[in-house]
Design a protein around this motif. Structure first.
Motif, PDB file in Angstrom:
ATOM      1  N   ASN A  38     -12.035  -4.822 112.707  1.00 56.18           N
ATOM      2  CA  ASN A  38     -12.615  -3.660 113.379  1.00 56.18           C
ATOM      3  C   ASN A  38     -11.825  -3.235 114.607  1.00 56.18           C
ATOM      4  O   ASN A  38     -11.677  -2.049 114.876  1.00 56.18           O
ATOM      5  CB  ASN A  38     -14.059  -3.963 113.803  1.00 56.18           C
ATOM      6  CG  ASN A  38     -14.945  -4.296 112.631  1.00 56.18           C
ATOM      7  OD1 ASN A  38     -14.945  -5.424 112.157  1.00 56.18           O
ATOM      8  ND2 ASN A  38     -15.706  -3.336 112.145  1.00 56.18           N
ATOM      9  N   ILE A  39     -11.356  -4.203 115.387  1.00 55.75           N
ATOM     10  CA  ILE A  39     -10.772  -3.879 116.678  1.00 55.75           C
ATOM     11  C   ILE A  39      -9.258  -3.733 116.601  1.00 55.75           C
ATOM     12  O   ILE A  39      -8.665  -2.929 117.319  1.00 55.75           O
ATOM     13  CB  ILE A  39     -11.164  -4.954 117.713  1.00 55.75           C
ATOM     14  CG1 ILE A  39     -12.695  -4.990 117.835  1.00 55.75           C
ATOM     15  CG2 ILE A  39     -10.552  -4.677 119.079  1.00 55.75           C
ATOM     16  CD1 ILE A  39     -13.215  -6.067 118.748  1.00 55.75           C
ATOM     17  N   TRP A  40      -8.613  -4.487 115.735  1.00 49.11           N
ATOM     18  CA  TRP A  40      -7.158  -4.391 115.587  1.00 49.11           C
ATOM     19  C   TRP A  40      -6.786  -3.499 114.405  1.00 49.11           C
ATOM     20  O   TRP A  40      -6.000  -2.571 114.545  1.00 49.11           O
ATOM     21  CB  TRP A  40      -6.575  -5.801 115.392  1.00 49.11           C
ATOM     22  CG  TRP A  40      -5.163  -5.831 114.889  1.00 49.11           C
ATOM     23  CD1 TRP A  40      -4.071  -5.236 115.472  1.00 49.11           C
ATOM     24  CD2 TRP A  40      -4.693  -6.464 113.695  1.00 49.11           C
ATOM     25  NE1 TRP A  40      -2.942  -5.476 114.706  1.00 49.11           N
ATOM     26  CE2 TRP A  40      -3.299  -6.235 113.615  1.00 49.11           C
ATOM     27  CE3 TRP A  40      -5.303  -7.221 112.698  1.00 49.11           C
ATOM     28  CZ2 TRP A  40      -2.513  -6.738 112.573  1.00 49.11           C
ATOM     29  CZ3 TRP A  40      -4.522  -7.713 111.669  1.00 49.11           C
ATOM     30  CH2 TRP A  40      -3.157  -7.474 111.607  1.00 49.11           C
ATOM     31  N   ARG A  41      -7.389  -3.743 113.235  1.00 48.86           N
ATOM     32  CA  ARG A  41      -6.936  -3.091 112.006  1.00 48.86           C
ATOM     33  C   ARG A  41      -7.477  -1.672 111.858  1.00 48.86           C
ATOM     34  O   ARG A  41      -6.738  -0.756 111.472  1.00 48.86           O
ATOM     35  CB  ARG A  41      -7.355  -3.939 110.799  1.00 48.86           C
ATOM     36  CG  ARG A  41      -6.555  -3.664 109.533  1.00 48.86           C
ATOM     37  CD  ARG A  41      -6.880  -4.709 108.479  1.00 48.86           C
ATOM     38  NE  ARG A  41      -6.004  -4.618 107.324  1.00 48.86           N
ATOM     39  CZ  ARG A  41      -6.271  -3.931 106.221  1.00 48.86           C
ATOM     40  NH1 ARG A  41      -7.405  -3.242 106.149  1.00 48.86           N
ATOM     41  NH2 ARG A  41      -5.433  -3.901 105.205  1.00 48.86           N
ATOM     42  N   LEU A  42      -8.780  -1.458 112.139  1.00 47.40           N
ATOM     43  CA  LEU A  42      -9.373  -0.133 111.927  1.00 47.40           C
ATOM     44  C   LEU A  42      -8.696   0.959 112.751  1.00 47.40           C
ATOM     45  O   LEU A  42      -8.396   2.030 112.208  1.00 47.40           O
ATOM     46  CB  LEU A  42     -10.876  -0.174 112.203  1.00 47.40           C
ATOM     47  CG  LEU A  42     -11.623   1.153 112.013  1.00 47.40           C
ATOM     48  CD1 LEU A  42     -11.481   1.654 110.583  1.00 47.40           C
ATOM     49  CD2 LEU A  42     -13.101   0.997 112.374  1.00 47.40           C
TER      50      LEU A  42
END
Length: 489
Positions: free
Chosen positions: A32-36
């Motif tokens: 959620n925080i790195w990839r999205l």
């Protein structure tokens, strides 16, 4: 010991709130925080986000309900759950497939947790705010240092294993009950600051102005579905494992599906609000790729008033998200090993942690190898694991072949549920998710065979070997056990 006695001795979640926090914490991680953010940036912003949210609720929510319910119904880990439904024999080897894929995924997830620890240290030291700071050089120096990459990987595995030694209630539940609220507060603070920057509206326009051309591209839908699977943990065995520690009267539909998806969506949006308004406010590149968080975003904090505080809050929140997911992923192996062997909880934690640490050394040493692992297991391993779990629930669980999905929905999924799940769930689990998983694997073979022939062939062969070997191992194990029993009699 009988099954009933084993269940009585088994740990359970202490509170409903603890289970909900554990589930959401498990599904909300670096996905959620790195990839999205960087996936959204690479795929055109608002149009991709619409497709992602649509598929999240269409596929991931019903799938998570099915996976959690399987765990609660059997009261076992992944291999035990498959055995309870399919019986003893080679077909329970599909549970071993899920376990192998899970440990492989964790082997390259742990180094990412190590990256975050490294950046937390620099945020606390104020490195980003020193004269002449160069974000690219910081990352390059870190990636080129085996001492740093292997050291942070080791620290990440040790911290996760340390918490798991305390068990479900005193370890996982106690940790996530304060880590997840802290994550929300940290991300909310950074998002509010980002939204108040001059020029932040350009970032909001990027996020919420759909590019309808991107919506019509098949690659957008495939990427969005892959992100939905990665960010929710569907098919990782997490929901089966966490569901197995539920009481029989606990609510699956709400806690294992809808609440998890809403929490996943909320944290994902907070991460987007924290990243893109700031990126646009300072004229940086939104499509920077996987470097968006570790290279691009750290250049934003020095330009913000109170930047050191926002940097610390962001990376602490990032760590809490990744760490709670790491606990969940590793617990899948711990629960299964403890059930399938005579090892104690402590021995199982140490054994699984050691395996993850050893298998993760190449990914920690080389970002290129980490990318190869993600390519193979993310594109083929995870869909195979998801397919195995969903087929068991949709086609084999219950008293009769034709009545299976409806019997499961009426008697298990809706038991003590605060929300009523209609027949749509049965149709999605039985007829929609399985062909979509197969389509994902076929799509990646077709689209990558010309561009990355070695990686594509390697991924297909590797997953095939894991599948065949798992079935053979479980069949041989059961035959050997039966022979020993007959010999003893």
């Amino acid at each position: 010991m009988t099954d009933d006695e084993a269940r009585t001795a088994r740990e359970e979640w202490g509170t409903r709130f603890g289970f909900l926090m554990a589930m959401v914490g498990a599904m909300v991680g670096s996905g959620n925080i790195w990839r999205l953010p960087y996936i959204t940036g690479e795929n055109g912003g608002g149009g991709f986000l619409l497709v992602y949210l649509f598929l999240l609720y269409l596929i991931a929510v019903p799938g998570l309900m099915a996976e959690t319910m399987l765990g609660r119904y059997t009261g076992r880990g992944v291999i035990g759950s498959f055995r309870s439904i399919l019986g003893e024999g080679r077909w329970e080897g599909f549970g071993l497939v899920v376990l192998i894929v899970n440990i492989a995924l964790m082997s390259y997830y742990a180094p990412v947790v190590g990256w975050i620890l490294y950046y937390i240290g620099h945020s606390l030291l104020g490195t980003f705010f020193q004269p002449g700071f160069a974000a690219q050089q910081l990352w390059t120096a870190f990636a080129a240092s085996p001492v740093l990459t292997l050291g942070t990987h080791t620290l990440a595995v040790a911290l996760i294993g340390g918490v798991l030694l305390f068990g479900i209630r005193d370890g996982i539940e106690r940790t996530v009950k304060w880590m997840f609220p802290a994550l929300v507060i940290a991300l909310l603070a950074v998002a509010i600051r980002s939204l108040t920057l001059s020029g932040a509206t350009a970032g909001l326009a990027f996020l919420f102005t759909p590019d309808w051309n991107s919506v019509t591209r098949p690659s957008t839908w495939i990427t969005a579905l892959g992100q939905a699977l990665f960010s929710t943990g569907l098919g990782w065995g997490i929901a089966v494992t966490y569901g197995s520690y539920l009481r029989k009267h606990d609510d699956v539909a709400l806690g294992g599906g809808l609440f998890t998806a809403v929490g996943n969506t909320s944290i994902g949006l907070l991460a987007l609000f924290a990243v893109f308004p700031a990126v646009f406010a300072f004229g940086l590149e939104p499509a920077a790729g996987s470097n968006l968080t570790f290279i691009t975003l750290v250049q934003v904090f020095p330009k913000m008033a109170g930047g050191p505080i926002w940097a610390i809050l962001f990376f602490l929140g990032f760590f809490f998200a990744a760490f709670t997911s790491g606990l969940a992923i590793t617990e899948v192996g711990v629960t299964t090993v403890q059930e399938e062997t005579r090892l104690s909880r402590k021995q199982s934690v140490l054994g699984v942690s050691l395996a993850i640490w050893l298998l993760g050394l190449p990914s920690a040493y080389s970002a290129e190898f980490l990318g190869l692992m993600d390519f193979m297991f993310g594109n083929w391993g995870l869909p195979v694991a998801t397919l195995a779990i969903i087929v068991v629930v949709g086609w084999k669980m219950g008293p009769g072949w034709l009545l299976t999905p409806e019997w499961v929905r009426l008697t298990e999924l809706n038991r003590n549920s605060d929300i009523y799940v209609g027949r749509w769930w049965s149709l999605i689990v039985q007829y929609l998710i399985p062909p979509i998983m197969l389509a994902i694997m076929v799509y990646f073979v077709v689209s990558n065979i010309g561009q990355q022939p070695i990686e594509t062939a390697g991924g297909v062969v590797l997953v095939g070997i894991i599948l065949v070997a798992s079935l053979v191992i479980m069949s041989a194990t059961r035959q050997r056990g039966a022979s020993q029993t007959l010999g003893g009699d």
